[in-house]
Scaffold this active site. Structure first.
Site, short mmCIF file in Angstrom:
data_model
loop_
_atom_site.label_atom_id
_atom_site.label_comp_id
_atom_site.label_asym_id
_atom_site.label_seq_id
_atom_site.Cartn_x
_atom_site.Cartn_y
_atom_site.Cartn_z
N ASN A 59 17.61 -27.56 58.07
CA ASN A 59 17.75 -28.77 58.87
C ASN A 59 18.17 -29.94 57.97
OD1 ASN A 59 15.15 -28.83 57.71
ND2 ASN A 59 14.36 -30.15 59.31
N GLU A 61 18.57 -34.22 58.00
CA GLU A 61 18.28 -35.50 58.65
C GLU A 61 18.95 -36.60 57.85
OE1 GLU A 61 14.02 -35.58 58.69
OE2 GLU A 61 13.89 -33.92 60.10
N HIS A 72 19.85 -29.21 63.29
CA HIS A 72 18.77 -28.24 63.22
C HIS A 72 19.23 -27.02 62.44
CE1 HIS A 72 16.52 -29.89 66.96
NE2 HIS A 72 17.24 -30.84 66.39
N GLU A 74 19.02 -23.88 62.99
CA GLU A 74 19.71 -22.87 63.78
C GLU A 74 21.18 -23.26 64.01
OE1 GLU A 74 15.32 -22.75 64.80
OE2 GLU A 74 16.81 -24.31 64.43
N CYS A 99 12.91 -24.93 68.60
CA CYS A 99 12.63 -25.92 69.64
C CYS A 99 13.45 -25.59 70.89
CB CYS A 99 12.98 -27.32 69.12
SG CYS A 99 14.75 -27.60 68.90
N CYS A 102 17.22 -25.82 70.37
CA CYS A 102 17.81 -24.69 69.63
C CYS A 102 17.80 -23.41 70.45
CB CYS A 102 17.10 -24.50 68.30
SG CYS A 102 17.52 -25.80 67.13
#
Length: 138
Positions: A59, A61, A72, A74, A99, A102
């Site tokens: 991930n 950010e 993310h 994935e 989540c 995803c």
């Protein structure tokens, strides 16, 4: 300059599995911890790793932007696969259940119903089934 590796070629992955006495599916969880160290989550501090050829996704950010602008693990993995000319994801090992965003993203892939998804913790795997889209009944 050697940087992080996000792709392990099939021949090398096969050799690693053989040398470890594992199948490729059993080898996947061994990469989750190292994938987590490649994540860049300065906002949530949630280090996620997803492995897949073996391709690695983490991930990302971005400071100063809201979390909905993050990438993310994935999504990173699927992008990594496409960039390296792969058209199908067979198995995915993640550090935590994906989540909802995803799960939807993975559900959109061709052959999503064949995808093997494993949640990994301390080198143990639990298989998770992606729920198919509900169908309308009349």
């Amino acid at each position: 300059m050697d940087g992080p590796r996000f792709v392990i070629e099939a021949s090398e992955a096969s050799s690693m599995a053989t040398n470890s006495g594992l199948s490729l599916l059993q080898l996947l969880p061994t990469f989750v911890k190292s994938a987590q160290t490649l994540a860049r989550p300065p906002l949530s501090d949630y280090h996620v790793g997803a492995d897949g050829r073996i391709c690695v996704g983490v991930n990302l950010e971005f400071p100063g932007l809201p979390l909905h602008h993050s990438v993310h693990a994935e999504q990173f993995l699927v992008t990594d696969l496409v960039v390296h000319g792969r058209t199908r994801l067979l198995a995915l090992s993640v550090s935590a259940a994906p989540c909802g965003h995803c799960r939807q993203f993975l559900q959109e892939l061709r052959h999503a119903s064949d995808l093997q998804l494993f949640i990994t913790s301390d080198r143990q795997m639990e298989e998770l089934q992606l729920s198919p889209f509900p169908t309308k009944t009349s």
